[in-house]
Each structure stands twice: as C-alpha cells, then as structure tokens.
Enzyme design. Structure first.
Site, short mmCIF file in Angstrom:
data_model
loop_
_atom_site.label_atom_id
_atom_site.label_comp_id
_atom_site.label_asym_id
_atom_site.label_seq_id
_atom_site.Cartn_x
_atom_site.Cartn_y
_atom_site.Cartn_z
N ASP A 176 0.85 -1.18 0.00
CA ASP A 176 0.00 0.00 0.00
C ASP A 176 0.89 1.24 0.00
OD1 ASP A 176 -2.95 0.99 0.54
OD2 ASP A 176 -1.64 2.18 1.86
N ASN A 206 -3.10 12.95 -3.87
CA ASN A 206 -4.29 13.38 -4.60
C ASN A 206 -4.79 14.73 -4.13
OD1 ASN A 206 -4.61 11.18 -6.37
ND2 ASN A 206 -5.65 9.95 -4.82
N ASP A 261 -2.64 9.47 -10.52
CA ASP A 261 -2.61 8.40 -11.53
C ASP A 261 -1.19 8.20 -12.06
OD1 ASP A 261 -5.31 8.06 -11.22
OD2 ASP A 261 -5.88 9.09 -13.07
N GLU A 311 -4.82 2.29 -4.11
CA GLU A 311 -3.35 2.38 -4.10
C GLU A 311 -2.72 1.10 -3.58
OE1 GLU A 311 -4.72 4.69 -0.35
OE2 GLU A 311 -5.46 4.25 -2.37
#
Length: 301
Positions: free
Chosen positions: A171, A179, A188, A214
């Site tokens: 992770d 973000n 992205d 993620e």
C-alpha cells in the site's frame, strides 16, 4: 493453384488487373510449400492435380496451424457431387466450376476475403476485450479478478504438491495527500510509475496486480518466506529512493508491505491473503515504509 498452365494464365488475366498479388504453383506438393511460405489471404485450389489430390492438399493445409484459417476455394471441372461434398468436408469454403465466369469468380473471391477480414477484426476485438477484462485500465498490470485466478492456481498447486508460495500486499503511504495536494491526474501518474517499478523488480514468473486503489499485490511462486522478506525489503528501499517527476517538479513516496506464505494449515487462499493484509496493517502501525509478517517487523533505515 492449378496444374494446367492455360488455367493459370486465365486466372492471372482475371485477377491481376483487380490488384491482387498472386503466387502460383503447378503441383500439390508445391502448393503446400508455397502456402506455408507465403501465407496468402485466400487459396484457389484445383481439385485434380498430378501428384497430390486437391482434397489431400486441402486437408493438409487445414491440419497446419499456420494455414488452417486461410479460406480455400476449389476450382473443379468434375460433375461428381461427391467431390464437392468431400471438398467442404475437408475444409473448403466454396467452389467454382470450370470453365468459370470471371465475374462469378471475382465475386466469390471478394466475398470470402471480406469474410476473412471481418473474422480477423472480430478475433482482434475479442482478444482486446479479453485483455481488458484481465488488466487494470490505468496501470496495464493484472486486475484483481485475474490476479485472484493466478493466486488460486498457486494455492491449488501448493495443496497438491506442497510447493511453497509467498504473497506481498503493498500500500502506498499517505497516498491521499498526493491526490489532495497535486490532484488525481498526478495521483494516476504516481500509480503508473509505482506499477512499472514493481514489475521491474520481480522475476518473470512472479505475478503483479493492482488490488484496488493504491494497493498492489505480488505472488511469488516457489518462494519461501525468508526469500520473500528479502524481496519486500528491496522493494521498500527502492521505492523510498525513487524520485518521481511530476508537472510541478518531483515527489517521493514510500510503501508498506504485508508478507504471507502458504502453510499446510491453510484451507483457502483467502487465509493467505488475510495474513498478508494483517501484516500490512501492522506495517502501517509501525510507522510505514516497512514490511511485516506475523510479529516480525523490520524498519527501513
């Protein structure tokens, strides 16, 4: 393909002005060699030839994986309907009787070339749909569905033969900040870069997938936990040292990893995944940028 020179000349006079690229043979043996070498879009095959019967040639082409999809139209002067039936039975798509009319021949050729092109386009589209159903649209790596198929296969193999496998569940640390700070397009970009790095860091026999959001997952076939630990440590160190270029400059990110391996006590593959998930939570609790399985924690210094 015909054994009579005159018929070959007639065919050339009909087909070449239409823009078709042609290759000829005057025997069954030569026809087989030419077909395998040239791999034409369509074959015109005479039913009667001096060395190998046209039916035998057709059957041989149909049994060859490189030629079996080439449509074959028989040219025949035989009034015997049994020959026509046999031609279809061995794989012919059509036949034209001699002496043939040029417009009829051209129409049949055009029809079967169009059918072949349509079939090829359909096969390509189906292959693309199949690929999309098994890959993550953003990163291009295996999606969760396909990864679960692969890890289930490894689990079944382990149950049957005792062959070990290990699992890494990764992770990205504090990915929400990426973000929130830079926007989802940059997020992205980071996911794609991390996926690329992960695939470059494992063996060709290993499978890497995006598990969701993620989270990424790696299955390591025939690998014991000690070796999986070395892989996890290397990935943590490599990602932490990675400088990712983004439109605003550069950024760095770390990962936390949970490690699990198959044990004979496991009844389902979900048990292995759950242990990896528990290891991941433990790694997060230990401050991130680390890996964990069971109670064994290793910090990346």
């Amino acid at each position: 393909m015909d054994d009579v020179a005159r018929n070959l000349q007639i065919l050339e006079a009909i087909l070449r002005p239409e823009g078709y690229a042609l290759t000829f043979s005057n025997s069954g043996k030569q026809a087989l060699e030419r077909a395998k070498q040239a791999k034409p879009d369509l074959i015109l095959l005479d039913l009667m030839m001096p060395d190998i019967d046209g039916l035998d040639v057709c059957e041989a082409l149909q049994s060859d994986s490189h030629c079996c999809n080439i449509p074959i139209i028989f040219l025949t002067a035989s009034p015997n309907q049994d020959h026509v039936v046999k031609a279809f039975n061995v794989g012919a798509v059509d036949y034209v009787t001699k002496p043939f009319q040029s417009q009829e021949l051209l129409a049949r050729i055009k029809t079967h070339l169009l059918l072949r092109q349509t079939l090829q386009e359909l096969q390509a589209a189906l292959a693309q749909v199949e690929a999309l159903s098994r890959t993550d649209s953003l990163t291009g790596m295996l999606n969760r569905y396909r990864f679960m198929e692969i890890v289930q296969q490894e689990f079944d193999r382990a149950v049957c033969s005792g062959t070990p496998f290990s699992l890494l569940l990764l992770d990205l640390d504090h990915f929400k900040r990426v973000n929130d700070t830079y926007g989802h397009l940059v997020g992205d970009l980071v996911l794609k870069e991390i996926s690329h790095q992960l695939q470059a860091e494992v063996r060709s026999v290993d499978a890497v997938g995006r598990f969701g959001g993620e989270e990424f997952v790696v299955v390591l076939p025939s690998m014991e936990l000690a070796d999986a630990e070395a892989i996890a440590q290397h990935i943590c160190q490599h990602i932490a040292s990675l400088v990712i270029t983004i439109p605003m400059g550069t950024l760095q990110i770390t990962v936390s990893i949970g490690i699990a391996g198959y044990t004979p006590d496991d009844q389902t593959v979900e048990q292995v995944i759950n242990r990896a998930d528990q290891g991941l939570y433990a790694a997060k609790a230990q401050g991130r940028n680390t890996y964990c399985f069971g109670q064994n924690i290793m910090k990346i210094s």
